[in-house]
Design an enzyme around this catalytic site. Structure first.
Site, PDB file in Angstrom:
ATOM      1  N   ARG A   1       0.834  -1.206   0.000  1.00 12.23           N
ATOM      2  CA  ARG A   1       0.000   0.000   0.000  1.00 12.23           C
ATOM      3  C   ARG A   1       0.869   1.256   0.000  1.00 12.23           C
ATOM      4  NH1 ARG A   1      -4.585   0.611   4.568  1.00 12.23           N
ATOM      5  NH2 ARG A   1      -2.788   1.181   5.851  1.00 12.23           N
TER       6      ARG A   1
ATOM      7  N   LYS B   1      -2.558   7.045   1.109  1.00  6.69           N
ATOM      8  CA  LYS B   1      -2.353   7.353   2.523  1.00  6.69           C
ATOM      9  C   LYS B   1      -1.254   8.400   2.591  1.00  6.69           C
ATOM     10  CE  LYS B   1      -2.276   4.877   6.897  1.00  6.69           C
ATOM     11  NZ  LYS B   1      -3.350   5.634   7.524  1.00  6.69           N
TER      12      LYS B   1
END
Ligand code: PMP
Length: 285
Positions: free
Chosen positions: A52, A151
């Site tokens: 991620r 993120k």
């Protein structure tokens, strides 16, 4: 002993762990991060967090100056050096120091930072009695403006909603997307249970694809439960039988009141409690 922080290959005492004030991570929130947990000395789903992180970095045209294997090693080394067995890990990659202008081409040396610390959990009564949350008026970032799948170090969208929650006496707040659908909470994904089925917003509702969310979906499906990733509204929340949140720090936490409306019986539900137990078993196996 002072905690040691990893910055760009070196360890520094917490008090001396510093980056340049010209780092675009500070100047613009230009960078990416991960928040992870270690249980019994092992980082939970480290590979998924690194995937991620790399995806977030790619989405903002940031090249991480190392490999996933080296970074995994650095995370484990930092934990070990600090003697942290059950803890929290914050991994950041900043854009690096540049000029005062926006241009990322004029920055250099992205800083990889690893902070390992003891985890500050919500008090046990929150897990036993369930949380009360409210819907924030601040909507989640429009995916075409800044995708919530990234993120990034810029968390102001979430912080503004968090402040609304805190002002209403709640530690979490529910965020809607630009269509008025349920997106996620400020630092957690949301799930509902209705007639035995587990419901959660899809990724394209404009949410972060939580590692804990994915683990809980697997756990629920593994016990034969149906899980639907479908668009949900506040109506669905209000009439749900159970509600819970998932996140690396919070793990799985029940919600019993949303916008002053009682969810289900007002107590953490049976399926929520079952998933909490299964998640504990998974992380502490
Ligand atoms: N949504 C947001 C906005 C978050 O910040 C987090 C915490 N990283 C989550 C969801 C939960 O993700 P995870 O389970 O990977 O911690």
């Amino acid at each position: 002993m002072s905690l040691k922080i990893y910055i760009a290959g070196q360890y520094y005492d917490k008090e001396h762990a510093k980056v340049s004030v010209y780092d675009h991570g500070l100047l613009y929130g230009d960078g990416v991060f991960e928040g992870m947990r270690s249980y019994s000395g092992k980082v939970f789903r480290l590979d998924e967090h690194l995937d991620r992180l790399w995806d977030s970095a790619k989405a903002i045209w940031l090249e991480i100056p190392t490999t996933k294997a080296e970074l995994a090693q650095a995370v484990n080394d930092t934990l070990k050096l600090n003697g942290i067995v059950d803890g929290y890990i914050r991994l950041l990659v900043t854009r690096g120091a540049g000029t005062l202008g926006l241009d990322p081409n004029r920055t250099s040396d992205p800083q990889i930072i690893i902070i390992t610390d003891h985890i500050a959990l919500y008090p046990p009564e929150f897990y036993e009695q369930g949380l009360e949350i409210v819907t924030a008026s601040t909507i989640r970032n429009h995916p075409a403006a800044l995708s919530p799948r990234i993120k990034s170090l810029n968390y102001l969208n979430n912080i503004l909603a968090k402040i609304e929650g805190l002002k209403a006496g709640c530690v979490e707040a529910l965020m809607l997307n630009q269509k008025g659908e349920i997106a996620e909470c400020t630092g957690d994904n949301i799930f509902l249970v209705k007639r035995g089925e587990v419901l959660t917003p899809p990724i394209d509702a404009g949410i972060l694809e939580g590692i804990t969310r994915n683990a809980v979906i697997e756990l629920a499906r593994g016990t034969g439960r149906t899980v639907h990733e479908i668009p949900l509204t506040r109506h669905d929340v209000y009439v749900s039988d159970e509600c819970f949140l998932t996140g690396s720090a919070a793990e799985v936490i029940p919600v019993v009141k949303v916008d002053n409306r009682v969810i289900g019986t007002g107590q953490p539900g049976a399926i929520t409690r079952d998933l909490i137990q299964r998640f504990h078993a998974l992380t502490r196996e």
